[in-house]
Design an enzyme around this catalytic site. Structure first.
Site, PDB file in Angstrom:
ATOM      1  N   HIS A 171       0.815  -1.226   0.000  1.00  0.00           N
ATOM      2  CA  HIS A 171       0.000   0.000   0.000  1.00  0.00           C
ATOM      3  C   HIS A 171       0.847   1.274   0.000  1.00  0.00           C
ATOM      4  O   HIS A 171       0.358   2.329  -0.372  1.00  0.00           O
ATOM      5  CB  HIS A 171      -1.041  -0.017   1.128  1.00  0.00           C
ATOM      6  CG  HIS A 171      -0.517   0.318   2.477  1.00  0.00           C
ATOM      7  ND1 HIS A 171       0.115  -0.588   3.278  1.00  0.00           N
ATOM      8  CD2 HIS A 171      -0.527   1.480   3.174  1.00  0.00           C
ATOM      9  CE1 HIS A 171       0.462   0.007   4.406  1.00  0.00           C
ATOM     10  NE2 HIS A 171       0.085   1.268   4.374  1.00  0.00           N
ATOM     11  N   LYS A 175       0.314   5.435  -2.033  1.00  0.00           N
ATOM     12  CA  LYS A 175       0.210   6.728  -1.341  1.00  0.00           C
ATOM     13  C   LYS A 175       0.497   7.868  -2.305  1.00  0.00           C
ATOM     14  O   LYS A 175       1.454   7.794  -3.088  1.00  0.00           O
ATOM     15  CB  LYS A 175       1.207   6.781  -0.170  1.00  0.00           C
ATOM     16  CG  LYS A 175       0.839   5.862   1.002  1.00  0.00           C
ATOM     17  CD  LYS A 175       1.878   5.976   2.104  1.00  0.00           C
ATOM     18  CE  LYS A 175       1.635   5.000   3.240  1.00  0.00           C
ATOM     19  NZ  LYS A 175       0.655   5.444   4.231  1.00  0.00           N
ATOM     20  N   ASP A 228       7.563  -7.226   8.073  1.00  0.00           N
ATOM     21  CA  ASP A 228       6.317  -6.453   8.023  1.00  0.00           C
ATOM     22  C   ASP A 228       6.509  -5.152   7.235  1.00  0.00           C
ATOM     23  O   ASP A 228       5.614  -4.732   6.505  1.00  0.00           O
ATOM     24  CB  ASP A 228       5.867  -6.134   9.463  1.00  0.00           C
ATOM     25  CG  ASP A 228       4.509  -5.442   9.530  1.00  0.00           C
ATOM     26  OD1 ASP A 228       3.639  -5.762   8.696  1.00  0.00           O
ATOM     27  OD2 ASP A 228       4.314  -4.587  10.411  1.00  0.00           O
ATOM     28  N   HIS A 233       7.375  -2.374   2.299  1.00  0.00           N
ATOM     29  CA  HIS A 233       7.176  -0.941   2.055  1.00  0.00           C
ATOM     30  C   HIS A 233       8.471  -0.147   1.869  1.00  0.00           C
ATOM     31  O   HIS A 233       8.582   0.657   0.953  1.00  0.00           O
ATOM     32  CB  HIS A 233       6.414  -0.310   3.214  1.00  0.00           C
ATOM     33  CG  HIS A 233       5.149  -1.031   3.580  1.00  0.00           C
ATOM     34  ND1 HIS A 233       4.317  -1.574   2.644  1.00  0.00           N
ATOM     35  CD2 HIS A 233       4.580  -1.290   4.777  1.00  0.00           C
ATOM     36  CE1 HIS A 233       3.277  -2.130   3.259  1.00  0.00           C
ATOM     37  NE2 HIS A 233       3.419  -1.980   4.554  1.00  0.00           N
TER      38      HIS A 233
HETATM   39  C1  BG6 Z   1       1.207  -2.291   7.431  1.00  0.00           C
HETATM   40  C2  BG6 Z   1       1.918  -2.983   8.546  1.00  0.00           C
HETATM   41  O1  BG6 Z   1       1.478  -2.915   6.210  1.00  0.00           O
HETATM   42  O2  BG6 Z   1       1.612  -0.931   7.388  1.00  0.00           O
HETATM   43  C3  BG6 Z   1       1.628  -2.289   9.876  1.00  0.00           C
HETATM   44  O3  BG6 Z   1       1.517  -4.348   8.620  1.00  0.00           O
HETATM   45  C4  BG6 Z   1       1.939  -0.820   9.770  1.00  0.00           C
HETATM   46  O4  BG6 Z   1       2.368  -2.899  10.933  1.00  0.00           O
HETATM   47  C5  BG6 Z   1       1.289  -0.199   8.541  1.00  0.00           C
HETATM   48  O5  BG6 Z   1       1.473  -0.186  10.957  1.00  0.00           O
HETATM   49  C6  BG6 Z   1       1.719   1.236   8.334  1.00  0.00           C
HETATM   50  O6  BG6 Z   1       0.968   1.791   7.291  1.00  0.00           O
HETATM   51  P1  BG6 Z   1       0.590   3.326   7.250  1.00  0.00           P
HETATM   52  O7  BG6 Z   1      -0.058   3.536   5.928  1.00  0.00           O
HETATM   53  O8  BG6 Z   1      -0.293   3.585   8.405  1.00  0.00           O
HETATM   54  O9  BG6 Z   1       1.905   4.040   7.387  1.00  0.00           O
END
Ligand code: BG6
Length: 467
Positions: A171, A175, A228, A233
């Protein structure tokens, strides 16, 4: 233009991600007219009926999309279906029911919001239910837990789905602010000429979180901060920051350039890594009292190509830290020589930085030295800033999951990760996963274990911001 009617089959429909992001996101897409004709077939292993699923969805919308009106909710509620027990028979029946509600060409998207170990069972159920042909499938990270398991998962998925049907979601790539890195770098002539080892000293990708486990102990215990956040990410946004200019904004060009970054990355050396665990983690419900899972990780890595050879990329993320931030900060080299005397303020606030903030406001700022007004020649750090808030565009921001669901329904792979890319990231992680450094304790509310300072010395962490 709005697409044809779409059925989204949501596995893990009563889970946390569904509640926080997916159900609110689907309603927003319906309401905004981007996906006006959407039906959602929910399913999970929990005991639910259509009625209790609708109640669950209603509570989720009230909590996580409070701007939704009762009328909008009512419209959405009529589009919800339930397939009990996630069995092939119940899925086949519920999907047929949902799809019979409209005629003409339709799209079908399976969203696997399930842990990695459950993903294969779901794929097989879809095959048994005859729901593969003409469908697309979104898979949630992490994709496997190491190179061997990722290869196994990818080849098992490919026995059922063609790669063109598979959308591995990350995800962070949805963004607004992450996409703005591409706009900033490749739509302007100003910065690209200095975007290399000659002018850039180092890059920091820093994503501290204040959140703790949030009832995800069993997921987190088997995942940890590296799997994770980093291998997913942080490395993905690193690729946007480091890649060469793609020839076009299309899936093939972007994927190729991102893959070249991953291929150029040197294997992560365990000595370049600090793992941490917050004090009190082992006492959390569902956590092994002797757990060695890291809730924090900081590391140094290198993209060993002509553009970046020798430039360290420092990455940091963890739970229960002092602040919640998501920044990419590019530190420029200092001038080779200074005419300003000691005490004038030169160098006092570190080098010049360009910072991308990955929060919804998609802030960007450039810090540089300038003269303080008044007699003499005193220097201070100034900055130029952009924020979506200041533009009047705030209402147009599309939430990351909404964008990615929409792109997947259209079959556009530009913002998704590939089997090959994921495997390469596990490959460079092998030495670390096989021989991880010990977890160091840190205080909740701090910035992580003390060792993070040695890792980055003689430089310093950009966060917390001075001003
Ligand atoms: C998720 C993780 O993919 O991304 C979480 O599993 C994390 O642990 C989250 O808190 C963070 O996403 P964002 O968009 O809130 O920064």
């Amino acid at each position: 233009t709005p697409g044809p009617p779409t059925t989204v089959v949501l596995f893990g429909a009563t889970g946390d991600l569904s509640r926080r992001k997916l159900l609110p996101g689907l309603l927003h897409l319906q309401r905004s007219g981007l996906l006006p004709d959407v039906r959602v077939v929910g399913t999970s292993l929990e005991e639910h009926t259509r009625e209790t699923f609708v109640e669950f969805a209603h509570a989720a919308i009230k909590q996580f999309a409070p701007d939704v009106t009762e009328r909008e909710w009512d419209d959405f509620a009529t589009c919800l279906y339930w397939a009990p027990g996630s069995t092939a028979d119940s899925l086949r029946a519920a999907v047929a029911d949902a799809e019979s509600a409209c005629t003409g060409p339709q799209r079908r998207l399976h969203y696997l919001s399930v842990p990695p170990k459950a993903a294969m069972a779901v794929i097989h159920t879809l095959r048994d239910a005859d729901l593969v042909e003409g469908s697309r499938v979104i898979m949630e990270k992490p994709f496997g837990t190491d190179l061997a398991s990722a290869k196994e998962l990818n080849s098992a998925v490919h026995e059922v789905f063609d790669e063109s049907q598979v959308f591995r979601i990350d995800h962070f790539l949805g963004k607004e602010a992450a996409l703005n890195i591409l706009a900033f770098r490749f739509a302007n002539g100003l910065f690209e000429p200095v975007w290399n080892r000659n002018m850039i000293d180092h890059v920091q990708i820093d994503v501290p979180e204040q959140l703790g486990l949030e009832q995800r102990a069993s997921f987190y215990e088997s995942t940890g901060a590296y799997r994770d956040m980093v291998v997913t990410h942080l490395f993905q946004v690193l690729a946007f920051t480091a890649m060469e200019a793609p020839t076009a904004l299309d899936p093939q060009s972007i994927t190729e350039e991102k893959f070249k970054v991953f291929r150029s990355m040197l294997p992560i050396h365990p000595e370049d890594v600090v793992r941490g665990q917050y004090l009190g983690y082992r006492e959390e419900a569902g956590v092994d009292p002797e757990s060695e899972t890291e809730t924090f990780i900081a590391l140094r890595c290198f993209v060993d190509n002509w553009r970046w050879a020798g430039v360290p990329f420092y990455l940091r993320t963890g739970k229960k830290l002092a602040q919640g931030q998501r920044i990419i900060s590019v530190a420029f080299k200092e001038p080779p020589k200074s005419m300003f005397p000691e005490g004038s303020g030169i160098g006092q606030h570190g080098p010049d930085h360009l910072t991308f903030d990955l929060a919804d406001q998609a802030r960007m700022s450039l810090s540089f030295y300038g003269k303080r007004p008044g007699p003499g020649f005193r220097l201070d750090k100034l900055s130029m800033q952009f924020s979506v808030e200041d533009t009047g565009w705030a209402g147009s921001v599309l939430e990351a999951y909404e964008r990615l669901i929409l792109e997947a329904t259209k079959g556009n792979h530009t913002l998704f990760t590939t089997a090959e890319g994921v495997e390469r990231l596990w490959e460079i992680s092998t030495a670390l996963l096989e021989d991880p450094p010990p977890v160091r304790p840190y205080e909740p509310g701090s910035w992580g274990p003390n060792q993070i300072h040695q890792l980055i010395a003689p430089r310093g962490w950009r966060l917390p911001f001075e001003r």
